[in-house]
Each structure stands twice: as structure tokens, then as C-alpha cells.
Motif scaffolding. Structure first.
Motif, PDB file in Angstrom:
ATOM      1  N   PRO A   1       0.821  -1.217   0.000  1.00 56.29           N
ATOM      2  CA  PRO A   1       0.000   0.000   0.000  1.00 56.29           C
ATOM      3  C   PRO A   1       0.856   1.270   0.000  1.00 56.29           C
ATOM      4  CG  PRO A   1      -0.815  -1.565   1.625  1.00 56.29           C
ATOM      5  CD  PRO A   1       0.504  -2.099   1.114  1.00 56.29           C
ATOM      6  N   ARG A   2       0.479   2.195  -0.853  1.00 59.36           N
ATOM      7  CA  ARG A   2       1.132   3.513  -0.956  1.00 59.36           C
ATOM      8  C   ARG A   2       2.608   3.434  -1.336  1.00 59.36           C
ATOM      9  NH1 ARG A   2      -2.046   3.059   3.120  1.00 59.36           N
ATOM     10  NH2 ARG A   2      -0.447   2.875   4.706  1.00 59.36           N
TER      11      ARG A   2
ATOM     12  N   PRO B   1       5.836  -6.274  -5.011  1.00 60.21           N
ATOM     13  CA  PRO B   1       4.730  -6.735  -4.163  1.00 60.21           C
ATOM     14  C   PRO B   1       5.233  -7.619  -3.026  1.00 60.21           C
ATOM     15  CG  PRO B   1       4.264  -7.122  -6.489  1.00 60.21           C
ATOM     16  CD  PRO B   1       5.693  -6.691  -6.394  1.00 60.21           C
ATOM     17  N   ASP B   2       4.510  -7.578  -1.908  1.00 56.32           N
ATOM     18  CA  ASP B   2       4.792  -8.490  -0.807  1.00 56.32           C
ATOM     19  C   ASP B   2       4.224  -9.861  -1.144  1.00 56.32           C
ATOM     20  OD1 ASP B   2       6.074  -6.714   0.921  1.00 56.32           O
ATOM     21  OD2 ASP B   2       4.228  -6.139   1.942  1.00 56.32           O
ATOM     22  N   VAL B   3       4.835 -10.889  -0.607  1.00 55.32           N
ATOM     23  CA  VAL B   3       4.309 -12.244  -0.692  1.00 55.32           C
ATOM     24  C   VAL B   3       3.526 -12.480   0.592  1.00 55.32           C
ATOM     25  CG1 VAL B   3       4.865 -14.691  -0.892  1.00 55.32           C
ATOM     26  CG2 VAL B   3       6.335 -12.976  -2.000  1.00 55.32           C
ATOM     27  N   TRP B   4       2.297 -12.964   0.463  1.00 54.12           N
ATOM     28  CA  TRP B   4       1.453 -13.255   1.625  1.00 54.12           C
ATOM     29  C   TRP B   4       1.162 -14.746   1.660  1.00 54.12           C
ATOM     30  CZ3 TRP B   4      -0.655  -9.907   5.315  1.00 54.12           C
ATOM     31  CH2 TRP B   4      -0.355  -8.554   5.116  1.00 54.12           C
TER      32      TRP B   4
END
Length: 169
Positions: free
Chosen positions: A151-152, A158-161
Motif C-alpha cells: 500500500p502507498r 509486491p509483498d508475498v502473503w
């Protein structure tokens, strides 16, 4: 690793100073993957640290000790919602790959059964291996992984979730 007992427990306001020092080590480790630099006073951003110790019932800080020595911490958020997030997790380098991390995750997650998510960065190879191993250990074959924009921060990868249910059904 020493033969001292590993203690994983909720952090109290009296533990805050110790966790703040561990926080600096954690943020220093992560600076490698996002290029963050410390502030002029040598500290890093600490919104999550502040939130974890704010008294908000949605957050829970944990401290890990090996005997009298602090060896890590975890911050959990989302306790009042449907999905808990292991928001910050850190184990000092001196005890990594010794089982401390998995024991700490299992203890923290076990205190808050249900849906869980953990974010990490693809560039952090140790975190990639660790969190996939944790997910498979806690929810064998019943976990998922996805990439989400930060975010922002469109400038960051991108993050890995990782998502899982514990205990898995």
C-alpha cells in the motif's frame, strides 16, 4: 545455542525497552530488501512497534527469551477480526536455524487459533524458505501464497502473503 529454556510470552510495558532494541535489529535486517535508511537519530520507523504497545485489543506483542537473553519478538494484529496477521516477526541471527523460530511461531499462533496471514519479500530468501516451511508445518497442504502490492508504495515489489488456518481442519 545454549541449553537455557526458551520462553515465549506476551510482552508487557516493562519489556518495551528490550523490544525496541530488537526492533532496531529487525528494521536493520529488512533495510536490505527495501533500501530504507535510519532516521538522523539512528532509529527506523516504528509505527508497528507503537501500535503493538498501544493497548489496542486488536494487537498483541510477544517477546522470546532464551534464559535471560532476549532472542526475538512477534507482533500480532487483527485479533478482533476474522484474520490474524503476524505483522512483525524477528529472531536474532545467533539462534536462527535452531528451531527457535518455529517454536515461537507455533506458540504465538496457537494462542490465537483461526485464519492467519504473514507477509514477506521475495528478495528475502531466508524469509521465503522459512515462511513456506512454517505454513507447511502448521497447515500441511492447506496453505496458500499470493503477491499483493505494498500500500502507498508502488516503487516496491509486491509483498508475498502466506495464508493458513491453525489449527488446520
Amino acid at each position: 545455542m545454549t541449553s537455557a529454556a526458551l520462553d515465549i510470552r506476551p510482552a508487557t510495558p516493562a519489556d518495551r525497552h528490550t523490544v525496541e532494541r530488537l526492533w532496531l535489529l529487525f528494521r536493520h535486517d529488512l533495510s536490505e530488501f527495501g533500501g530504507q535508511l535510519p532516521h538522523a537519530d539512528g532509529t527506523f520507523r516504528k509505527e508497528r512497534l507503537e501500535a503493538a504497545f498501544s493497548g489496542d485489543v486488536d494487537w498483541a506483542p510477544y517477546l522470546f527469551r532464551l534464559g535471560e537473553r532476549p532472542v526475538g519478538f512477534a507482533f500480532v494484529r487483527g485479533l478482533s477480526g476474522g484474520t490474524r496477521v503476524l505483522n512483525s516477526f524477528f529472531v536474532v541471527r545467533g539462534v536462527r536455524r535452531s528451531g527457535v523460530g518455529m517454536r515461537a511461531v507455533r506458540e504465538v499462533v496457537g494462542r490465537h487459533p483461526g485464519e492467519w496471514e504473514v507477509a514477506f519479500q521475495d528478495a528475502n530468501g531466508g524469509a521465503v524458505r522459512f515462511w513456506r516451511w512454517v505454513a507447511e508445518g502448521l497447515a500441511p497442504g492447506e496453505w496458500s501464497e499470493e503477491r499483493r502490492p505494498v500500500p502507498r508504495r508502488p516503487d516496491l515489489a509486491p509483498d508475498v502473503w502466506v495464508s493458513f488456518r491453525y489449527p488446520s481442519l
